[in-house]
Design a protein around this motif. Sequence first.
Motif, PDB file in Angstrom:
ATOM      1  N   SER A  37       0.798  -1.186  -0.055  1.00 44.49           N
ATOM      2  CA  SER A  37       0.065  -0.132   0.104  1.00 44.49           C
ATOM      3  C   SER A  37       0.950   1.235  -0.019  1.00 44.49           C
ATOM      4  O   SER A  37       2.034   1.169   0.328  1.00 44.49           O
ATOM      5  CB  SER A  37      -1.064  -0.079   1.181  1.00 44.49           C
ATOM      6  OG  SER A  37      -1.815  -1.287   1.270  1.00 44.49           O
ATOM      7  N   ASP A  89      -3.744   1.157  -3.764  1.00 46.57           N
ATOM      8  CA  ASP A  89      -4.491   2.726  -3.375  1.00 46.57           C
ATOM      9  C   ASP A  89      -5.749   2.610  -2.728  1.00 46.57           C
ATOM     10  O   ASP A  89      -6.835   2.217  -3.633  1.00 46.57           O
ATOM     11  CB  ASP A  89      -4.359   3.748  -4.479  1.00 46.57           C
ATOM     12  CG  ASP A  89      -4.698   5.153  -4.080  1.00 46.57           C
ATOM     13  OD1 ASP A  89      -5.109   5.362  -2.912  1.00 46.57           O
ATOM     14  OD2 ASP A  89      -4.362   5.972  -4.812  1.00 46.57           O
ATOM     15  N   VAL A  90      -5.920   2.703  -1.553  1.00 44.41           N
ATOM     16  CA  VAL A  90      -7.190   2.290  -0.778  1.00 44.41           C
ATOM     17  C   VAL A  90      -8.432   3.463  -1.398  1.00 44.41           C
ATOM     18  O   VAL A  90      -9.489   3.232  -0.897  1.00 44.41           O
ATOM     19  CB  VAL A  90      -7.075   2.011   0.613  1.00 44.41           C
ATOM     20  CG1 VAL A  90      -6.257   0.908   1.202  1.00 44.41           C
ATOM     21  CG2 VAL A  90      -6.295   3.466   1.203  1.00 44.41           C
ATOM     22  N   ARG A  91      -8.008   4.686  -1.679  1.00 48.78           N
ATOM     23  CA  ARG A  91      -8.893   5.329  -2.113  1.00 48.78           C
ATOM     24  C   ARG A  91      -9.796   5.206  -3.272  1.00 48.78           C
ATOM     25  O   ARG A  91     -10.918   5.746  -3.294  1.00 48.78           O
ATOM     26  CB  ARG A  91      -8.066   6.736  -2.714  1.00 48.78           C
ATOM     27  CG  ARG A  91      -7.260   7.350  -1.402  1.00 48.78           C
ATOM     28  CD  ARG A  91      -6.727   8.638  -1.900  1.00 48.78           C
ATOM     29  NE  ARG A  91      -5.644   8.310  -2.645  1.00 48.78           N
ATOM     30  CZ  ARG A  91      -4.906   9.265  -3.569  1.00 48.78           C
ATOM     31  NH1 ARG A  91      -5.028  10.540  -3.196  1.00 48.78           N
ATOM     32  NH2 ARG A  91      -4.031   8.741  -4.417  1.00 48.78           N
ATOM     33  N   TYR A  92      -9.402   4.076  -4.207  1.00 45.37           N
ATOM     34  CA  TYR A  92     -10.380   3.384  -5.219  1.00 45.37           C
ATOM     35  C   TYR A  92     -11.422   2.649  -4.558  1.00 45.37           C
ATOM     36  O   TYR A  92     -10.796   1.890  -3.734  1.00 45.37           O
ATOM     37  CB  TYR A  92      -9.594   2.849  -6.287  1.00 45.37           C
ATOM     38  CG  TYR A  92      -8.738   3.790  -7.127  1.00 45.37           C
ATOM     39  CD1 TYR A  92      -9.283   4.388  -8.230  1.00 45.37           C
ATOM     40  CD2 TYR A  92      -7.372   4.153  -6.629  1.00 45.37           C
ATOM     41  CE1 TYR A  92      -8.642   5.338  -8.921  1.00 45.37           C
ATOM     42  CE2 TYR A  92      -6.678   5.130  -7.581  1.00 45.37           C
ATOM     43  CZ  TYR A  92      -7.286   5.593  -8.565  1.00 45.37           C
ATOM     44  OH  TYR A  92      -6.334   6.608  -9.378  1.00 45.37           O
ATOM     45  N   PRO A  93     -12.646   2.641  -4.863  1.00 41.68           N
ATOM     46  CA  PRO A  93     -13.450   1.645  -4.500  1.00 41.68           C
ATOM     47  C   PRO A  93     -13.238   0.381  -4.949  1.00 41.68           C
ATOM     48  O   PRO A  93     -12.795   0.046  -6.037  1.00 41.68           O
ATOM     49  CB  PRO A  93     -14.761   2.216  -4.809  1.00 41.68           C
ATOM     50  CG  PRO A  93     -14.456   2.876  -6.288  1.00 41.68           C
ATOM     51  CD  PRO A  93     -13.100   3.466  -6.136  1.00 41.68           C
ATOM     52  N   TYR A 120     -13.703   3.175 -12.957  1.00 44.53           N
ATOM     53  CA  TYR A 120     -12.255   3.266 -12.894  1.00 44.53           C
ATOM     54  C   TYR A 120     -11.478   2.257 -13.614  1.00 44.53           C
ATOM     55  O   TYR A 120     -10.286   2.204 -13.945  1.00 44.53           O
ATOM     56  CB  TYR A 120     -11.462   3.317 -11.370  1.00 44.53           C
ATOM     57  CG  TYR A 120     -12.142   4.357 -10.615  1.00 44.53           C
ATOM     58  CD1 TYR A 120     -11.925   5.842 -10.896  1.00 44.53           C
ATOM     59  CD2 TYR A 120     -13.130   4.572  -9.615  1.00 44.53           C
ATOM     60  CE1 TYR A 120     -12.424   7.090 -10.251  1.00 44.53           C
ATOM     61  CE2 TYR A 120     -13.770   5.618  -9.111  1.00 44.53           C
ATOM     62  CZ  TYR A 120     -13.447   6.609  -9.257  1.00 44.53           C
ATOM     63  OH  TYR A 120     -13.779   7.844  -8.478  1.00 44.53           O
ATOM     64  N   SER A 175      -6.394  -1.129  -7.141  1.00 48.65           N
ATOM     65  CA  SER A 175      -7.463  -1.116  -6.278  1.00 48.65           C
ATOM     66  C   SER A 175      -7.255  -2.071  -5.200  1.00 48.65           C
ATOM     67  O   SER A 175      -6.624  -2.991  -5.190  1.00 48.65           O
ATOM     68  CB  SER A 175      -8.922  -1.183  -6.798  1.00 48.65           C
ATOM     69  OG  SER A 175      -9.094  -2.504  -7.223  1.00 48.65           O
TER      70      SER A 175
END
Length: 571
Positions: A37, A89-93, A120, A175
């Motif tokens: 991450s 990247d944990v910001r992507y669902p 995305y 993701s």
Amino acid sequence: MAPMVVDLILGWWLVAASRAQQLPRPSLSLHPSQGVSLGDTVTLRCHLPRLAAWVWLFQEGGRYRCQYRESWSEEASEKSDPVELVLTDVRYPPSSISIHPEQHVGTGTNVTISCWNKDYGATFLLHKDGSSAPIKHQDSSGGGAANFTFLAVTPADSGTYRCSYRPRGYPFVSSPLGDSVMLEVTPTPAPPGAEEQSRANLVMALVRGFVAALVFGLGVFFVIDALSLWIQRDDNCVSLSPSCSCLMAPMAVALILGWWLVAASRAQQVPRPSLSLHPSQRVSLGDTVTLCCHLPQLASRIQLCQDQHLTSCMDKYEMQDVADFYITTKREHAGTYRCQYQVQKSLKTSEKSDPVELVVTDLSFPPPGISLSPGGHVGTGTNITIRCWNKDYGATFLLHKDRCSAALQCQHPDEGGMATFTLFQVTPTDNGTYRCSYLIKGYFPLLSSPLGDNVTLEVTPTSAHPGAAVESHRNMVVAVAGGCAVAFVFIPLLIIFFLLTTRRCQRLRDKRHGAPPRRPEAVQLQVPCSDSDCLTYVELQAKPPTTRCPGPPADPQPPTIYADVRTGGPH
């Protein structure tokens, strides 16, 4: 030949010397290799085959390579194989996931796992718990989805699966893993009597193996017998006759040339693709289906065509292992499809795949009627008849069984629009619910009616008669004993045949060398005795046998000498 051998040895030595001067290539590893991450610390380790003075690490986008040098006076080594660093990247669902047809399936079923994220997702990856790397990856379709297909699953495919995706424009960013689906593959139970059938197959395999060995042995001895007519034996050497050598050389050259031509033609052929349909059944008008063309190698162009409309083809470009074609079904989409591809480098086109039929259900047509005879509970070995009818639209009737992906049987109707399906000598494996559908008459041969009402078949197992296991064991013992008896009969015959063949070959060689048949050195001739005396004559061979041509004798000699060896009284 001598200059050619010298040139080959010299060329090999120069190549070996040039390779010996090159530095061994290093290798690069990443720790941890998965699940990294943003903000985590990773280690890129360059493994060196020898002591180095300088080591470099290069970044090429999200790929890394390393290189080393022993000293400034020498050239640097080649770069290592690339290692990809993918950051989560944990910001992507996370992506969504589904499994078809269901989580619990039997061995041999085709299973499709679908992953999607239309906002995305550019490239989707399929992960299996317990595996360090993704087991499959695929570019998304226009709707941001990807279908991963497992053909003919086995219990080894059981496990928990998840999906992730690479966002568009960021090929080395991932993701987080999404929800999971579980696949459980149940082994298909063996049908009744499978053990006895397996034993019978084993006995038949043993008998066939013995017969094959016997035929092979006889063939070898016949070949030896034929070659013995060509072989000439002298005192100090063994040589083949000129006729044999003249025949064998062209035959060997022809065989080698033919094998080379076959191998070269096969090497030039492009491997054939395969095509699968998801879902393969119960596709109604307006549904979206996926035609997956599975590629054995990288392709520059993939084409999907419908046999009924040869001008209606779809193309895709730059695919690795699978190309997905999506169709929102209409009546004209019902038909047979094939795919083929073009290789990127040689631009050769493969053969078309095996055909796949897309049957589209039109709910506006009435379902067919169905009946079962005899009905209710039946015993093992009974013949069952299932009738389906629709005299207005039915062109071909299909018989379906619940939990079976394809139709069991198909049949054209009679003049009254009825088709009769017969199940001979049913067993408990035939238990289940049966339904009918029909293909509609007209311009679309694979346009189908909806499924009609169902009938249920229940087969009661017939208990085995007492002593059935003993009888089966007895039959197996009799079969094995029969095979042994056949072996004991044929092996002595084979030995006798070999001895006779050897003796015949020896006689042919003796006759070819001109050796006269052996004669006894002495033969007694008994003359009947008179009253006064009794004489016995002995026939002696005048000269020893020889294979040389006899010359004219100096003094003529009688060929036979008779000697008086015994008399009956004084003379």
